[in-house]
Design a protein around this motif. Structure first.
Motif, PDB file in Angstrom:
ATOM      1  N   ILE A 172       4.307   1.510  -5.387  1.00 36.37           N
ATOM      2  CA  ILE A 172       2.806   0.623  -5.154  1.00 36.37           C
ATOM      3  C   ILE A 172       1.908   1.692  -5.024  1.00 36.37           C
ATOM      4  O   ILE A 172       0.530   1.156  -5.374  1.00 36.37           O
ATOM      5  CB  ILE A 172       3.378  -0.164  -4.089  1.00 36.37           C
ATOM      6  CG1 ILE A 172       4.735  -1.000  -3.510  1.00 36.37           C
ATOM      7  CG2 ILE A 172       2.093  -0.744  -3.248  1.00 36.37           C
ATOM      8  CD1 ILE A 172       4.856  -1.500  -2.221  1.00 36.37           C
ATOM      9  N   ARG A 173       0.875   2.218  -3.835  1.00 32.32           N
ATOM     10  CA  ARG A 173       0.671   3.796  -3.650  1.00 32.32           C
ATOM     11  C   ARG A 173       0.087   3.477  -5.479  1.00 32.32           C
ATOM     12  O   ARG A 173      -0.994   4.049  -5.610  1.00 32.32           O
ATOM     13  CB  ARG A 173       0.548   4.435  -2.766  1.00 32.32           C
ATOM     14  CG  ARG A 173       0.340   3.766  -1.891  1.00 32.32           C
ATOM     15  CD  ARG A 173       0.274   5.089  -0.787  1.00 32.32           C
ATOM     16  NE  ARG A 173       1.109   5.886  -1.148  1.00 32.32           N
ATOM     17  CZ  ARG A 173       1.682   6.356  -0.288  1.00 32.32           C
ATOM     18  NH1 ARG A 173       2.674   5.230   0.152  1.00 32.32           N
ATOM     19  NH2 ARG A 173       3.114   6.843  -0.654  1.00 32.32           N
ATOM     20  N   ASN A 174       0.728   4.321  -6.168  1.00 35.51           N
ATOM     21  CA  ASN A 174       0.459   4.838  -7.556  1.00 35.51           C
ATOM     22  C   ASN A 174       0.638   4.470  -8.619  1.00 35.51           C
ATOM     23  O   ASN A 174      -0.004   5.350  -9.920  1.00 35.51           O
ATOM     24  CB  ASN A 174       1.234   6.758  -7.416  1.00 35.51           C
ATOM     25  CG  ASN A 174       0.801   7.286  -5.778  1.00 35.51           C
ATOM     26  OD1 ASN A 174      -0.379   7.066  -5.816  1.00 35.51           O
ATOM     27  ND2 ASN A 174       2.002   7.723  -5.584  1.00 35.51           N
ATOM     28  N   LYS A 175       1.445   3.953  -8.824  1.00 34.08           N
ATOM     29  CA  LYS A 175       1.618   3.235  -9.994  1.00 34.08           C
ATOM     30  C   LYS A 175       1.149   1.247 -10.729  1.00 34.08           C
ATOM     31  O   LYS A 175       0.159   1.821  -9.486  1.00 34.08           O
ATOM     32  CB  LYS A 175       3.374   2.494 -10.113  1.00 34.08           C
ATOM     33  CG  LYS A 175       4.133   3.880 -10.364  1.00 34.08           C
ATOM     34  CD  LYS A 175       5.973   3.499 -11.096  1.00 34.08           C
ATOM     35  CE  LYS A 175       6.634   4.683 -10.334  1.00 34.08           C
ATOM     36  NZ  LYS A 175       7.685   4.810 -10.747  1.00 34.08           N
ATOM     37  N   ALA A 176       1.122   1.255 -11.332  1.00 33.85           N
ATOM     38  CA  ALA A 176      -0.237  -0.002 -12.117  1.00 33.85           C
ATOM     39  C   ALA A 176       0.448  -1.046 -11.302  1.00 33.85           C
ATOM     40  O   ALA A 176       1.784  -0.936 -11.236  1.00 33.85           O
ATOM     41  CB  ALA A 176       0.265   0.636 -13.546  1.00 33.85           C
ATOM     42  N   GLU A 177      -0.575  -1.576 -11.213  1.00 32.43           N
ATOM     43  CA  GLU A 177       0.198  -3.025 -10.857  1.00 32.43           C
ATOM     44  C   GLU A 177       0.471  -3.688 -11.266  1.00 32.43           C
ATOM     45  O   GLU A 177       1.697  -4.623 -10.567  1.00 32.43           O
ATOM     46  CB  GLU A 177      -1.297  -4.158 -10.067  1.00 32.43           C
ATOM     47  CG  GLU A 177      -1.133  -5.104  -9.442  1.00 32.43           C
ATOM     48  CD  GLU A 177      -2.549  -5.717  -8.672  1.00 32.43           C
ATOM     49  OE1 GLU A 177      -2.635  -6.868  -9.131  1.00 32.43           O
ATOM     50  OE2 GLU A 177      -3.282  -4.740  -8.640  1.00 32.43           O
TER      51      GLU A 177
ATOM     52  N   LEU B 175      -1.463  -6.742  -1.236  1.00 25.82           N
ATOM     53  CA  LEU B 175      -2.872  -5.736  -1.462  1.00 25.82           C
ATOM     54  C   LEU B 175      -2.682  -4.707  -0.303  1.00 25.82           C
ATOM     55  O   LEU B 175      -2.666  -3.740   0.500  1.00 25.82           O
ATOM     56  CB  LEU B 175      -3.878  -6.718  -1.572  1.00 25.82           C
ATOM     57  CG  LEU B 175      -3.953  -7.103  -3.209  1.00 25.82           C
ATOM     58  CD1 LEU B 175      -5.206  -8.096  -3.057  1.00 25.82           C
ATOM     59  CD2 LEU B 175      -3.812  -6.380  -4.329  1.00 25.82           C
ATOM     60  N   ASP B 176      -2.522  -5.383   0.516  1.00 26.87           N
ATOM     61  CA  ASP B 176      -2.327  -4.739   2.338  1.00 26.87           C
ATOM     62  C   ASP B 176      -0.941  -3.595   1.850  1.00 26.87           C
ATOM     63  O   ASP B 176      -2.000  -2.337   2.511  1.00 26.87           O
ATOM     64  CB  ASP B 176      -1.258  -5.845   3.228  1.00 26.87           C
ATOM     65  CG  ASP B 176      -2.634  -6.660   3.962  1.00 26.87           C
ATOM     66  OD1 ASP B 176      -4.178  -6.510   3.392  1.00 26.87           O
ATOM     67  OD2 ASP B 176      -2.518  -7.709   4.105  1.00 26.87           O
ATOM     68  N   ALA B 177       0.091  -3.798   1.238  1.00 24.84           N
ATOM     69  CA  ALA B 177       0.954  -3.081   1.278  1.00 24.84           C
ATOM     70  C   ALA B 177       0.420  -1.841   0.205  1.00 24.84           C
ATOM     71  O   ALA B 177       0.172  -0.735   0.842  1.00 24.84           O
ATOM     72  CB  ALA B 177       2.021  -3.561   0.721  1.00 24.84           C
ATOM     73  N   ALA B 178      -0.155  -1.709  -0.594  1.00 25.90           N
ATOM     74  CA  ALA B 178      -0.716  -0.829  -1.341  1.00 25.90           C
ATOM     75  C   ALA B 178      -1.752  -0.504  -0.882  1.00 25.90           C
ATOM     76  O   ALA B 178      -1.632   0.886  -1.367  1.00 25.90           O
ATOM     77  CB  ALA B 178      -1.305  -1.616  -2.638  1.00 25.90           C
ATOM     78  N   GLN B 179      -2.584  -0.547   0.136  1.00 24.36           N
ATOM     79  CA  GLN B 179      -2.957   0.125   1.765  1.00 24.36           C
ATOM     80  C   GLN B 179      -2.228   0.315   2.934  1.00 24.36           C
ATOM     81  O   GLN B 179      -3.033   0.856   3.535  1.00 24.36           O
ATOM     82  CB  GLN B 179      -4.538  -0.255   1.484  1.00 24.36           C
ATOM     83  CG  GLN B 179      -5.213  -1.544   0.342  1.00 24.36           C
ATOM     84  CD  GLN B 179      -5.948  -1.916   0.996  1.00 24.36           C
ATOM     85  OE1 GLN B 179      -6.351  -2.238   2.232  1.00 24.36           O
ATOM     86  NE2 GLN B 179      -7.437  -2.236   0.165  1.00 24.36           N
ATOM     87  N   GLN B 180      -1.718   0.401   2.699  1.00 26.55           N
ATOM     88  CA  GLN B 180      -0.847   1.239   4.194  1.00 26.55           C
ATOM     89  C   GLN B 180      -0.851  -0.165   5.450  1.00 26.55           C
ATOM     90  O   GLN B 180      -0.402   0.307   5.815  1.00 26.55           O
ATOM     91  CB  GLN B 180      -0.106   2.163   4.230  1.00 26.55           C
ATOM     92  CG  GLN B 180      -0.382   3.068   2.695  1.00 26.55           C
ATOM     93  CD  GLN B 180      -0.054   4.817   3.331  1.00 26.55           C
ATOM     94  OE1 GLN B 180      -1.158   5.711   3.862  1.00 26.55           O
ATOM     95  NE2 GLN B 180       0.279   5.192   2.304  1.00 26.55           N
ATOM     96  N   LYS B 181      -1.321  -1.035   4.733  1.00 30.09           N
ATOM     97  CA  LYS B 181      -1.328  -2.117   5.642  1.00 30.09           C
ATOM     98  C   LYS B 181      -0.418  -2.500   5.918  1.00 30.09           C
ATOM     99  O   LYS B 181       0.457  -4.453   5.324  1.00 30.09           O
ATOM    100  CB  LYS B 181      -2.571  -2.351   5.821  1.00 30.09           C
ATOM    101  CG  LYS B 181      -3.512  -1.995   6.215  1.00 30.09           C
ATOM    102  CD  LYS B 181      -5.030  -2.901   5.617  1.00 30.09           C
ATOM    103  CE  LYS B 181      -6.439  -2.097   5.339  1.00 30.09           C
ATOM    104  NZ  LYS B 181      -7.411  -3.086   5.614  1.00 30.09           N
ATOM    105  N   TYR B 182       0.438  -2.771   7.085  1.00 29.02           N
ATOM    106  CA  TYR B 182       2.073  -4.020   6.913  1.00 29.02           C
ATOM    107  C   TYR B 182       1.567  -4.735   7.982  1.00 29.02           C
ATOM    108  O   TYR B 182       1.544  -4.476   9.660  1.00 29.02           O
ATOM    109  CB  TYR B 182       3.026  -2.938   7.332  1.00 29.02           C
ATOM    110  CG  TYR B 182       2.701  -1.878   6.005  1.00 29.02           C
ATOM    111  CD1 TYR B 182       3.637  -1.897   5.249  1.00 29.02           C
ATOM    112  CD2 TYR B 182       3.004  -0.519   6.854  1.00 29.02           C
ATOM    113  CE1 TYR B 182       3.158  -1.448   4.342  1.00 29.02           C
ATOM    114  CE2 TYR B 182       3.201   0.678   5.427  1.00 29.02           C
ATOM    115  CZ  TYR B 182       2.893   0.346   4.285  1.00 29.02           C
ATOM    116  OH  TYR B 182       2.988   1.503   3.691  1.00 29.02           O
TER     117      TYR B 182
END
Length: 110
Positions: free
Chosen positions: A44-49, A20-27
């Motif tokens: 991760i940002r654009n495709k379906a989970e 979930l963090d990676a999807a929000q660009q938080k590493y």
């Protein structure tokens, strides 16, 4: 399976929270960044989970194991330049020009 269990002895972010963090660009950890890189940042940002999370679940334990075995992964260094606001003083050579511009809006610079 036992090899993957050894990786859990170290403190790594929870796989779901890391995703979930990676999807929000938080590493928050280098293994999170490396896993996101392998899965694909844009995926991760654009495709379906439903498409990306299964890949994450396969890759994340492997990356944690590699890190436990001595692999080095680094978080990228921020390239953002910090903005420092310095208010204009009354004796600034630009003050009259700014005041003239702002008068059109009914304001003054200072």
């Amino acid at each position: 399976m036992l090899a993957l269990a050894d990786a859990s002895k170290q403190e790594y972010p929870n796989s779901r929270h890391a995703y979930l963090d990676a999807a929000q660009q938080k590493y928050v950890h280098a293994v999170v960044y490396e896993t996101a890189r392998r899965v694909g940042f844009s995926d991760i940002r654009n495709k379906a989970e439903a498409l990306t999370y299964p890949s994450w679940q396969q890759i994340y334990p492997k990356v944690c194991q590699e890190y436990s075995n001595g692999a080095t992964f680094a978080l990228p260094k921020s390239r953002q330049i910090a903005h420092k606001h310095i208010p204009m003083s009354n004796d600034s050579p630009m003050a009259p020009t700014v005041d003239t511009f702002l008068k059109g809006f009914g304001r003054r610079s200072i």
